[in-house]
Design a protein around this motif. Structure first.
Motif, PDB file in Angstrom:
ATOM      1  N   HIS A  33       0.812  -1.213   0.000  1.00  0.00           N
ATOM      2  CA  HIS A  33       0.000   0.000   0.000  1.00  0.00           C
ATOM      3  C   HIS A  33       0.851   1.271   0.000  1.00  0.00           C
ATOM      4  O   HIS A  33       0.438   2.299   0.526  1.00  0.00           O
ATOM      5  N   ALA A  34       2.027   1.211  -0.581  1.00  0.00           N
ATOM      6  CA  ALA A  34       2.902   2.382  -0.640  1.00  0.00           C
ATOM      7  C   ALA A  34       2.749   3.065  -1.995  1.00  0.00           C
ATOM      8  O   ALA A  34       2.349   2.457  -2.983  1.00  0.00           O
ATOM      9  N   LEU A  35       3.067   4.350  -2.013  1.00  0.00           N
ATOM     10  CA  LEU A  35       2.990   5.153  -3.228  1.00  0.00           C
ATOM     11  C   LEU A  35       4.294   5.928  -3.382  1.00  0.00           C
ATOM     12  O   LEU A  35       4.871   6.397  -2.400  1.00  0.00           O
ATOM     13  N   TYR A  36       4.726   6.082  -4.620  1.00  0.00           N
ATOM     14  CA  TYR A  36       5.840   6.973  -4.940  1.00  0.00           C
ATOM     15  C   TYR A  36       5.325   7.961  -5.965  1.00  0.00           C
ATOM     16  O   TYR A  36       4.525   7.605  -6.843  1.00  0.00           O
ATOM     17  N   TYR A  37       5.786   9.183  -5.876  1.00  0.00           N
ATOM     18  CA  TYR A  37       5.319  10.191  -6.825  1.00  0.00           C
ATOM     19  C   TYR A  37       6.403  11.236  -7.060  1.00  0.00           C
ATOM     20  O   TYR A  37       7.313  11.424  -6.249  1.00  0.00           O
ATOM     21  N   TYR A  38       6.304  11.880  -8.193  1.00  0.00           N
ATOM     22  CA  TYR A  38       7.049  13.095  -8.465  1.00  0.00           C
ATOM     23  C   TYR A  38       6.196  13.943  -9.388  1.00  0.00           C
ATOM     24  O   TYR A  38       5.273  13.462 -10.040  1.00  0.00           O
ATOM     25  N   SER A  39       6.496  15.230  -9.431  1.00  0.00           N
ATOM     26  CA  SER A  39       5.656  16.127 -10.225  1.00  0.00           C
ATOM     27  C   SER A  39       6.507  17.170 -10.927  1.00  0.00           C
ATOM     28  O   SER A  39       7.708  17.297 -10.686  1.00  0.00           O
ATOM     29  N   GLY A  40       5.856  17.910 -11.785  1.00  0.00           N
ATOM     30  CA  GLY A  40       6.514  18.993 -12.507  1.00  0.00           C
ATOM     31  C   GLY A  40       7.569  18.505 -13.464  1.00  0.00           C
ATOM     32  O   GLY A  40       7.403  17.488 -14.139  1.00  0.00           O
ATOM     33  N   ILE A  41       8.663  19.226 -13.517  1.00  0.00           N
ATOM     34  CA  ILE A  41       9.737  18.913 -14.454  1.00  0.00           C
ATOM     35  C   ILE A  41      10.380  17.563 -14.132  1.00  0.00           C
ATOM     36  O   ILE A  41      10.858  16.864 -15.020  1.00  0.00           O
ATOM     37  N   ASP A  42      10.360  17.156 -12.857  1.00  0.00           N
ATOM     38  CA  ASP A  42      10.896  15.839 -12.473  1.00  0.00           C
ATOM     39  C   ASP A  42      10.098  14.726 -13.133  1.00  0.00           C
ATOM     40  O   ASP A  42      10.664  13.712 -13.549  1.00  0.00           O
ATOM     41  N   ALA A  43       8.782  14.887 -13.204  1.00  0.00           N
ATOM     42  CA  ALA A  43       7.932  13.871 -13.829  1.00  0.00           C
ATOM     43  C   ALA A  43       8.169  13.814 -15.331  1.00  0.00           C
ATOM     44  O   ALA A  43       8.154  12.736 -15.925  1.00  0.00           O
TER      45      ALA A  43
END
Length: 175
Positions: free
Chosen positions: A72-82
């Motif tokens: 039940h873990a999540l990893y995320y990144y956003s913006g220019i990293d994504a």
């Protein structure tokens, strides 16, 4: 109506005609069936891209990629990293109280503030776009929970995408 049937030797026994009662019962059943509303199926509309169609262009400041993994873990990144697939900048979170919901709300605020702050390429009509990539070991309930969190955060634009092998290797090294 009740009738009394009598034989010469026996005492008369009443016979009750139940036909009007049965008619009334069927009329009541018919009335309640026609006046009740049937439960409507609850479905979600999914817009699928055309086969062989052009890829969707996404502004870098509107993009957020969320990886669903085991436990039940999540990893995320956003913006220019994504947009640049910067796996080293992945952030881990869960479905806890201060988990993914806060990340989604922050992302929505960042997309709105991009135009106000004068970010190049941003417009006042930009909306957040979430790319969801479930892993092999993720559970279906995690995907449903994430879709609920997207609804709570007011995000209506998202895509379910298969996990690439290099992304899977990067996530395995994080676990």
């Amino acid at each position: 109506m009740a009738e009394i049937i009598s034989n010469k030797n026996k005492k008369g026994s009443p016979r009750i005609d139940l036909t009007p009662m049965v008619d009334l019962g069927f009329l009541l059943i018919t009335f309640f069936v026609f006046t009740s509303s049937m439960s409507k199926p609850k479905t979600m509309d999914i817009k699928m891209p055309a086969i062989g169609g052009a890829p969707t262009e996404i502004a870098h400041h509107t993009a957020m990629t969320i990886f669903l993994v085991k436990a039940h873990a999540l990893y995320y990144y956003s913006g220019i990293d994504a947009m640049n697939h910067s796996y080293e900048k992945l952030q881990q979170t869960t479905f806890a109280k201060n988990g993914i919901r806060n990340a989604l709300i922050t992302h929505v605020a960042n997309v709105k503030n991009a135009f106000i702050s004068g970010l190049k390429g941003s417009t006042q009509h930009d909306f957040p776009f979430i790319i969801i990539k479930p892993g092999r070991d993720s559970e279906y309930s995690d995907l449903v929970d994430l879709l609920d969190e997207l609804t709570i955060a007011g995000i209506r634009n998202y895509a379910l995408v298969d996990l690439e092998s290099k992304e899977e290797k990067s996530l395995e090294s994080k676990l």
